[in-house]
Design an enzyme around this catalytic site. Structure first.
Site, PDB file in Angstrom:
ATOM      1  N   PRO A  95       0.588  -1.126   0.102  1.00 57.79           N
ATOM      2  CA  PRO A  95      -0.112   0.069   0.274  1.00 57.79           C
ATOM      3  C   PRO A  95       1.085   1.110   0.382  1.00 57.79           C
ATOM      4  CG  PRO A  95      -0.577  -1.538   1.504  1.00 57.79           C
ATOM      5  CD  PRO A  95       0.311  -2.645   0.824  1.00 57.79           C
ATOM      6  N   CYS A  96      -0.131   2.155  -0.912  1.00 62.08           N
ATOM      7  CA  CYS A  96       1.680   3.620  -1.093  1.00 62.08           C
ATOM      8  C   CYS A  96       0.866   4.472  -0.816  1.00 62.08           C
ATOM      9  CB  CYS A  96       1.321   3.467  -2.402  1.00 62.08           C
ATOM     10  SG  CYS A  96      -0.086   4.291  -2.893  1.00 62.08           S
ATOM     11  N   GLN A  97      -0.210   4.841   0.485  1.00 64.11           N
ATOM     12  CA  GLN A  97      -0.865   5.793   1.022  1.00 64.11           C
ATOM     13  C   GLN A  97       0.749   6.658   2.081  1.00 64.11           C
ATOM     14  OE1 GLN A  97      -2.667   3.580   0.939  1.00 64.11           O
ATOM     15  NE2 GLN A  97      -4.407   3.560  -0.035  1.00 64.11           N
TER      16      GLN A  97
END
Length: 417
Positions: free
Chosen positions: A93-95
């Site tokens: 996940p890049c958030q």
């Protein structure tokens, strides 16, 4: 491109891969076309899991990576205790690293999943590992200090709080496990995708030999004699005009869209309507080109997002008075038309918007297959892989630390507490 059959196979040697944070399998489809067989997928999103089960019912599927040790992953994938794994791929996940968010990095729950992924690579010992993420990873710190606590009246940033600390920590973990590291920021349009989408690809090899950068197949305006970037028009060619599923713009915004032509945005409205159309955003900084944006037919699409109708990042059809449909989303992300995305409409947009374009997956697969065959990859000196400079591992290391990779050893001693 999007009309290829998902049953087509490659004549290249079959490699075995494990896929983590698989989403709706955009990266995996590209790998498959290059002779890489995905034995196992890992995904927690319910809708994405249904998509995997619908399209690849024979693949082993697990949930939260934190719930599985290396032995359990091997057993679920049908691999013996000492059986070699050719490749592990994943886009955590890049958030936690996105410049649009709070950038809490590894202090974010999603950032901790990233660390678990690195631990799993080290424990499973694949021949190759490929990590995909957003551009923000290049500048994210290991520990984030809010901007209101920086400056003249506050202590100097520690090494862990400086830009690049998160990636330095990842590099250290993998290098200590004996892996080489190669990375760059890539615009997917340079690999045949009809979309300008920039992603960091980190490629690691267990033999310690540095892997080459991905080989571009296209270039803007035909640079280096390569075919030009693919356009939105090419991506949507042959797609039936009926039976499209899409969210709707509110009528008050449609009023302005009806005044715009392909490739235009709010700045192309009559000047007297600018402030009325933009409201409070009119006085905000930045270019604001995402407001009232109609896509251009003869350019690649901008980056697809998880929702096509948010006011600041609209993705409107070039001519029709609506956002892009999910069918158009699939074409732009290069999914086959017979790849069935499951869930409600917003679930489908989210899955496809988060996906890795098929062409980038193929580029990764080609790079690995070329390396294994001992072929010399085609290279283009000073190729502009993205719109940013100093994003390759060598330039980045020098910019962040002030010295080359050869002297990195003693400096990569950051710890995570």
């Amino acid at each position: 491109m999007a009309n290829f059959s998902i049953k087509e196979t490659s004549n290249k040697p079959t490699l075995k891969a494990l896929s983590f944070f698989s989403g709706c399998m955009g990266l995996d489809i590209g790998l498959e076309r290059e002779g890489i067989e995905v034995l196992l997928s890992c995904e927690v999103d319910k809708a994405a899991r249904k998509t995997i089960e619908k399209n690849r019912p024979d693949i082993a599927l697990i949930g939260d990576i934190r719930d599985y040790c290396a032995t359990q992953i091997r057993e679920t994938a049908g691999l013996g205790s000492y059986e070699d794994i050719d490749l592990i791929v994943g886009g955590p996940p890049c958030q936690a690293f996105s410049s649009a968010g709070k950038r809490r990095g590894f202090n974010d729950e999603r950032g901790n999943v990233f660390l678990k992924f690195i631990d799993s690579i080290v424990e499973l010992r694949p021949k190759f590992a490929v990590i995909e993420n957003v551009r923000g990873l290049l500048s994210a710190s290991l520990k984030h200090r809010p901007h209101n606590l920086r400056g003249a009246n506050h202590p100097l940033l520690s090494q862990e709080e400086k830009r690049g600390g998160a990636l330095l920590h990842i590099i250290r973990q993998l290098k200590e496990a004996g892996y080489s590291i190669s990375f760059n920021l890539y615009n997917t349009a340079n690999f045949g995708s009809p979309q300008c989408r920039e992603r960091v690809i980190i490629a690691c090899s267990r033999d310690g030999e540095k892997l080459p950068y991905l080989t571009p197949t296209n270039s803007e305006n035909g640079l280096y004699g390569l075919p030009k970037w693919r356009t939105l028009r090419e991506a949507l060619e042959g797609l039936p005009k009926e039976e499209h599923d899409f969210v709707k713009f509110p009528e008050k915004r449609l009023r302005y869209y009806r005044l715009l032509k392909p490739g235009q945005n709010w700045r192309d409205l009559p000047v007297e309507l600018h402030q009325e159309a933009m409201g409070s955003s009119y006085h905000a900084g930045g270019g604001k080109t995402g407001f009232y944006r109609r896509l251009a037919w003869d350019k690649p699409s901008p980056t697809l997002l998880t929702h096509p109708a948010m006011p600041a990042t609209d993705l409107a059809h070039p001519e029709e008075d609506r956002p892009l449909s999910i069918q158009e989303y699939k074409r732009i992300q290069e999914f086959p038309d017979d790849w069935l995305i499951q869930g409600k409409l917003l679930d489908q947009y989210r899955q496809v918007g988060n996906a890795v374009p098929y062409s980038l997956g193929r580029a990764v697969g080609r790079m690995i297959q070329t390396y294994l065959s001992a072929e010399q990859p085609e290279s283009f000196q000073d190729f502009p892989y993205s719109r940013y400079k100093n994003t390759d591992d060598v330039s980045w290391m020098y910019e962040i630390l002030g010295y080359s990779e050869d002297s990195i050893g003693e400096q990569l001693c950051l710890s995570l507490s």
